[in-house]
Design a protein around this motif. Sequence first.
Motif, short mmCIF file in Angstrom:
data_model
loop_
_atom_site.label_atom_id
_atom_site.label_comp_id
_atom_site.label_asym_id
_atom_site.label_seq_id
_atom_site.Cartn_x
_atom_site.Cartn_y
_atom_site.Cartn_z
N HIS A 335 42.41 26.98 42.63
CA HIS A 335 42.87 27.92 41.61
C HIS A 335 42.09 29.22 41.74
O HIS A 335 40.89 29.21 42.09
CB HIS A 335 42.66 27.33 40.21
CG HIS A 335 43.50 27.96 39.15
ND1 HIS A 335 44.72 27.46 38.75
CD2 HIS A 335 43.31 29.09 38.42
CE1 HIS A 335 45.23 28.22 37.80
NE2 HIS A 335 44.40 29.23 37.59
N ALA A 336 42.74 30.34 41.46
CA ALA A 336 42.08 31.65 41.53
C ALA A 336 42.45 32.48 40.32
O ALA A 336 43.57 32.41 39.81
CB ALA A 336 42.50 32.39 42.81
N ILE A 337 41.49 33.26 39.83
CA ILE A 337 41.69 34.15 38.69
C ILE A 337 41.16 35.53 39.06
O ILE A 337 40.09 35.66 39.67
CB ILE A 337 40.98 33.64 37.42
CG1 ILE A 337 41.35 32.19 37.13
CG2 ILE A 337 41.34 34.51 36.22
CD1 ILE A 337 40.61 31.59 35.95
N GLU A 338 41.90 36.55 38.67
CA GLU A 338 41.51 37.94 38.94
C GLU A 338 41.48 38.72 37.63
O GLU A 338 42.32 38.51 36.76
CB GLU A 338 42.51 38.60 39.89
CG GLU A 338 42.36 40.11 40.04
CD GLU A 338 43.44 40.72 40.92
OE1 GLU A 338 43.50 40.36 42.10
OE2 GLU A 338 44.25 41.54 40.42
N VAL A 339 40.50 39.60 37.48
CA VAL A 339 40.47 40.53 36.35
C VAL A 339 40.44 41.95 36.89
O VAL A 339 39.89 42.21 37.96
CB VAL A 339 39.27 40.29 35.41
CG1 VAL A 339 39.39 38.96 34.70
CG2 VAL A 339 37.95 40.38 36.17
#
Length: 651
Positions: A335-339
Amino acid sequence: MATLDTLLIANRGEIACRVMRSARDLGIRTVAVHSSIDQQARHVREADIAIDLGGAKPADSYLLGDKIIAAAKASGAQAIHPGYGFLSENAGFARACEAAGLLFLGPPASAMDAMASKSAAKALMEQAAVPLVPGYHGEAQDVETFRAAAAVIGYPVLLKAAAGGGGKGMKVVERESELAEALQSAQREAQSAFGDVRMLVEKYVLQPRHVEIQVFADQHGHCLYLNERDCSIQRRHQKVVEEAPAPGLSPELRRAMGEAAVKAAQAIGYVGAGTVEFLLDARGQFFFMEMNTRLQVEHPVTEAITGLDLVAWQIRVARGEALPITQEQVPLNGHAIEVRLYAEDTEQDFLPASGTLNLYHEPTAGPGRRVDSGIVEGDNVSPFYDPMLAKLIAWGENREEARLRLLSMLNDTAVGGFKTNLGFLKRVLAHPAFAACELDTGFIGRHEAQLRPAPTPLPDAFWQLAGEAMLLSETPAPRGDDPHSPWSSNLGWRAGLPQEISLHLSCQGERHWLRLRRTPGESTYCLSGERLLHKQDGLLSSHQLLRRGPALFIEWQGELREVRKVDPIAEAEASHSHQGGLTAPMNGSIVRVLVEVGQAVEAGTALVVLEAMKMEHSIRAPHAGIVKALYCSEGELVSEGNALVELEESV
């Protein structure tokens, strides 16, 4: 196969630097173009060749297709990568590149024509039996047509620029009385950002999720989808947090949305990277929103879960190569999250900010940690361009691991010189509802009290800490040759200093007068590198401390606060100037002056319209009164804090 050894990037900032990174890995030379105010920008310094387009505003630089094509010819580039924004979805520019014998790293102009207009795209999807949100996508653009359509659809409605994206030219209208003004403002934003005033209107769907499918097609008829992204955390209809894959999607729903996206791309003869965006409701029904015929800002999360380099794919497809894998071979790992780190004031409705980047420190990249940026400390952030500073991306074996890793990266980030959304991003990621995957486009509004808490006065404990830090940071470095010397101590005492020291400090608009009593040998504060240590009642606390010129950045309750010494006499004199005045909340340009000197206005009346970061912001009367003076004119550039209007309160 087409020759491609030199690539011009028709963009700026982090996307230009990111494209250059992949080009260099493939042994391709890079060419940067820049405006007059971007001459020292990071993307210019990192390119092999840089060409000045002149101008400052996008319309005078990055939107001048003929100058960009001339730059490509002059530099020997065989191809142009448009990035996103600017000319990336301009079919006319794509055709001009082709006519000039240049490869355009995007889809064919015909595919862009089909999807460039949101109205035409929705009509095409309607023919293909893809479910649509109720709305009007016709050619008539007068206010009465929109008023009639909105009455049929039912309020609230959403006005959207037909040629737009990224929240530009987009307004939510709650009631009929607001429609005309909102339509005019949205059209001006659309003209400024895209050179096209056409609008559409559709039902504003409450609490949907924003889920998009990454598609990729080559010149040999192959097209596949690279999983999906959830982009529901938005402000001003612009994404702030993105993640892949979308939490809670079943394999069946992922396949259905992916196949619909591929079908849409194939229907228009698509080539290259593209994104099909959907609204997803709680029942699992999805509605087509639009197709972005370019690389998306949030593409790194797709790269993180697939291990693919989408820019390298763009280059290879443009050269005529086939896609290297089939649909069945598309990976989905972890899983990957970007801000998105923005220059903006979250306390003032996310107003864009600009100024000098007095402090900038990125987290260290490494396994599961990626930073895409186009800035360095000391850069000037202009009001003419999008306020995004950088993107921070974290990958993990699962969502929680990615979330915690990204929080750690945010804690390692430091920005100073103007307001940013750094603290806001930390609060979003740390919020229990985000951790529990309770996602929809109303997330920020629903949790606003926790995400954007009302500002409260800084406590005495902060000012005490700030005062001690200010004195210690101004103390000469201790001697290292004699640890027993009093000059080797950082405990706060120095011969010749008074026993009591007065300081006038400012932080976040607050002023504080502080009196510090200095007892030799008994200070509980000391410096250790870039940390301020405070020992009290046997407990040692540590605060990050960074000095940049006259500014001191000190960590307090998880956020860096900028502290400065102030001259109380100068402050008092400044407070008497422009009594009753309304000032510019940010750097920008005046696009409309709506009042005249002597005019009576009611509370809430729009007085001046300011454009900054491609968005319009109305300066409104805080109370009823008479316009006593105007300090600005249409077309004028103003800086944050400049007086715009002086309003005399009605008696």
